[in-house]
Design a protein around this motif. Sequence first.
Motif, PDB file in Angstrom:
ATOM      1  N   ASP A   1       0.614  -1.240   0.041  1.00  0.00           N
ATOM      2  CA  ASP A   1       0.209  -0.076  -0.054  1.00  0.00           C
ATOM      3  C   ASP A   1       0.763   1.269   0.043  1.00  0.00           C
ATOM      4  O   ASP A   1       0.605   2.473  -0.595  1.00  0.00           O
ATOM      5  N   LEU A   2       1.901   1.180   0.607  1.00  0.00           N
ATOM      6  CA  LEU A   2       2.744   2.325   0.715  1.00  0.00           C
ATOM      7  C   LEU A   2       3.906   2.587  -0.296  1.00  0.00           C
ATOM      8  O   LEU A   2       4.550   3.536  -0.495  1.00  0.00           O
ATOM      9  N   ALA A   3       4.018   1.443  -1.014  1.00  0.00           N
ATOM     10  CA  ALA A   3       4.738   1.364  -2.236  1.00  0.00           C
ATOM     11  C   ALA A   3       6.340   1.736  -1.871  1.00  0.00           C
ATOM     12  O   ALA A   3       7.288   2.369  -2.700  1.00  0.00           O
ATOM     13  N   ALA A   4       6.608   1.165  -0.694  1.00  0.00           N
ATOM     14  CA  ALA A   4       8.013   1.525  -0.287  1.00  0.00           C
ATOM     15  C   ALA A   4       8.964   0.736  -0.830  1.00  0.00           C
ATOM     16  O   ALA A   4       8.605  -0.535  -0.978  1.00  0.00           O
ATOM     17  N   GLU A   5      10.260   1.111  -1.366  1.00  0.00           N
ATOM     18  CA  GLU A   5      11.163   0.171  -1.974  1.00  0.00           C
ATOM     19  C   GLU A   5      12.526   0.031  -1.029  1.00  0.00           C
ATOM     20  O   GLU A   5      12.791   0.983  -0.065  1.00  0.00           O
ATOM     21  N   PRO A   6      13.434  -1.042  -1.287  1.00  0.00           N
ATOM     22  CA  PRO A   6      14.633  -1.075  -0.791  1.00  0.00           C
ATOM     23  C   PRO A   6      15.576   0.182  -0.742  1.00  0.00           C
ATOM     24  O   PRO A   6      15.548   0.574  -1.985  1.00  0.00           O
ATOM     25  N   GLY A   7      15.811   0.573   0.408  1.00  0.00           N
ATOM     26  CA  GLY A   7      16.833   1.864   0.253  1.00  0.00           C
ATOM     27  C   GLY A   7      15.971   3.007   0.446  1.00  0.00           C
ATOM     28  O   GLY A   7      16.653   3.973   0.765  1.00  0.00           O
ATOM     29  N   ASP A   8      14.822   2.951   0.675  1.00  0.00           N
ATOM     30  CA  ASP A   8      13.852   4.263   1.044  1.00  0.00           C
ATOM     31  C   ASP A   8      14.103   4.429   2.476  1.00  0.00           C
ATOM     32  O   ASP A   8      14.674   3.331   3.318  1.00  0.00           O
ATOM     33  N   ARG A   9      14.237   5.671   2.980  1.00  0.00           N
ATOM     34  CA  ARG A   9      14.324   6.150   4.273  1.00  0.00           C
ATOM     35  C   ARG A   9      12.983   6.468   5.087  1.00  0.00           C
ATOM     36  O   ARG A   9      12.039   7.177   4.359  1.00  0.00           O
ATOM     37  N   LEU A  10      12.706   5.752   6.130  1.00  0.00           N
ATOM     38  CA  LEU A  10      11.432   6.084   7.110  1.00  0.00           C
ATOM     39  C   LEU A  10      11.627   6.509   8.099  1.00  0.00           C
ATOM     40  O   LEU A  10      12.553   5.954   8.949  1.00  0.00           O
ATOM     41  N   ALA A  11      11.239   7.690   8.277  1.00  0.00           N
ATOM     42  CA  ALA A  11      11.468   8.449   9.719  1.00  0.00           C
ATOM     43  C   ALA A  11      10.549   7.939  10.541  1.00  0.00           C
ATOM     44  O   ALA A  11       9.355   8.083  10.676  1.00  0.00           O
ATOM     45  N   LEU A  12      11.094   7.303  11.657  1.00  0.00           N
ATOM     46  CA  LEU A  12      10.239   6.625  12.830  1.00  0.00           C
ATOM     47  C   LEU A  12      10.296   7.488  13.965  1.00  0.00           C
ATOM     48  O   LEU A  12      11.099   7.629  14.682  1.00  0.00           O
ATOM     49  N   LEU A  13       8.820   8.194  14.033  1.00  0.00           N
ATOM     50  CA  LEU A  13       8.849   9.155  15.165  1.00  0.00           C
ATOM     51  C   LEU A  13       8.041   8.385  16.164  1.00  0.00           C
ATOM     52  O   LEU A  13       6.989   8.911  16.390  1.00  0.00           O
ATOM     53  N   LEU A  14       8.517   7.095  17.032  1.00  0.00           N
ATOM     54  CA  LEU A  14       7.592   6.563  17.866  1.00  0.00           C
ATOM     55  C   LEU A  14       8.525   6.487  18.983  1.00  0.00           C
ATOM     56  O   LEU A  14       9.754   6.132  18.938  1.00  0.00           O
ATOM     57  N   PRO A  15       8.036   6.258  20.188  1.00  0.00           N
ATOM     58  CA  PRO A  15       8.626   6.043  21.571  1.00  0.00           C
ATOM     59  C   PRO A  15       8.992   4.579  21.741  1.00  0.00           C
ATOM     60  O   PRO A  15       8.568   3.504  20.653  1.00  0.00           O
ATOM     61  N   ALA A  16       9.586   4.302  22.651  1.00  0.00           N
ATOM     62  CA  ALA A  16       9.802   2.810  23.235  1.00  0.00           C
ATOM     63  C   ALA A  16       8.556   2.075  23.188  1.00  0.00           C
ATOM     64  O   ALA A  16       7.845   2.323  24.278  1.00  0.00           O
ATOM     65  N   HIS A  17       8.169   1.134  22.437  1.00  0.00           N
ATOM     66  CA  HIS A  17       6.759   0.674  22.333  1.00  0.00           C
ATOM     67  C   HIS A  17       6.945  -0.607  21.531  1.00  0.00           C
ATOM     68  O   HIS A  17       7.317  -0.800  20.573  1.00  0.00           O
ATOM     69  N   TRP A  18       5.765  -1.565  21.772  1.00  0.00           N
ATOM     70  CA  TRP A  18       5.655  -2.626  20.939  1.00  0.00           C
ATOM     71  C   TRP A  18       5.522  -2.609  19.532  1.00  0.00           C
ATOM     72  O   TRP A  18       6.018  -3.226  18.771  1.00  0.00           O
TER      73      TRP A  18
END
Length: 251
Positions: free
Chosen positions: A57-74
């Motif tokens: 659905d998000l069409a992410a490809e190898p090497g794409d950068r994902l900004a992960l703005l999440l705390p320590a969480h499961w």
Amino acid sequence: MNTTDRTPADLLRSALAADPGRPLVTFYDDATGERVELSVATFANWVAKTANLLQGDLAAEPGDRLALLLPAHWQTAVWLLACSSAGVIADVGGDPAEADLVVSGPDALDAARACRGERVALALRPLGGRFPQPPEGFTDYAVEVPGQGDRFTPFAPVDPAAPALIVAGAELSGAQVAARAAADAPGLGLTGPGCRLLSTRGYDTWDGLSAGLYAPLAADGSVVLCRHPEQLAGDTLDKRIGTERVTATAR
């Protein structure tokens, strides 16, 4: 950790093959009273669904950068392994304006809007609940992930030598993450199958990510991840160590 485990996703596959029913991540949020326990099989199912969302659905490809703005969480742990599975670089706390896509918790939505690519929001509510009102301009993770497939196959094999994680400004390949996690395990008191580490560290440093996810996974152990432990009174955390049969701590 097997000799063939060269990425975090490999570590998870080996854990799933060895003992899918054992606990892997137990999460406490001491501001809300939430407790969630995920077996290896349940965690791997969340990872597969999230990786399918990421790749499909998000069409992410190898090497794409994902900004992960999440705390320590499961759910953060799930996203980290989903990125590893799909070959996407997880940039923990990264600049959304420089990322190809962003995944944000409710407290970082304003910053996340700087991303010009796909934006995913997590409510971080108990049991993975959705937002009461979806934030404008974001995909609600809790709405989209349940319908994703339970098995994941990347369109292209993931290169263990390719960048996989950025944390506190340091870039690591998948192979480096797996190797460092295995090397960290003895120093954290993770000595083999059945070891159980309680961590109160955040996910904004390598030490926090290693103690809170990667090292227990590499050691065939499990993690008790505690968010907002400062909300606890007295010796409650010490009692939890006994109740959860914790064998080591990282605070």
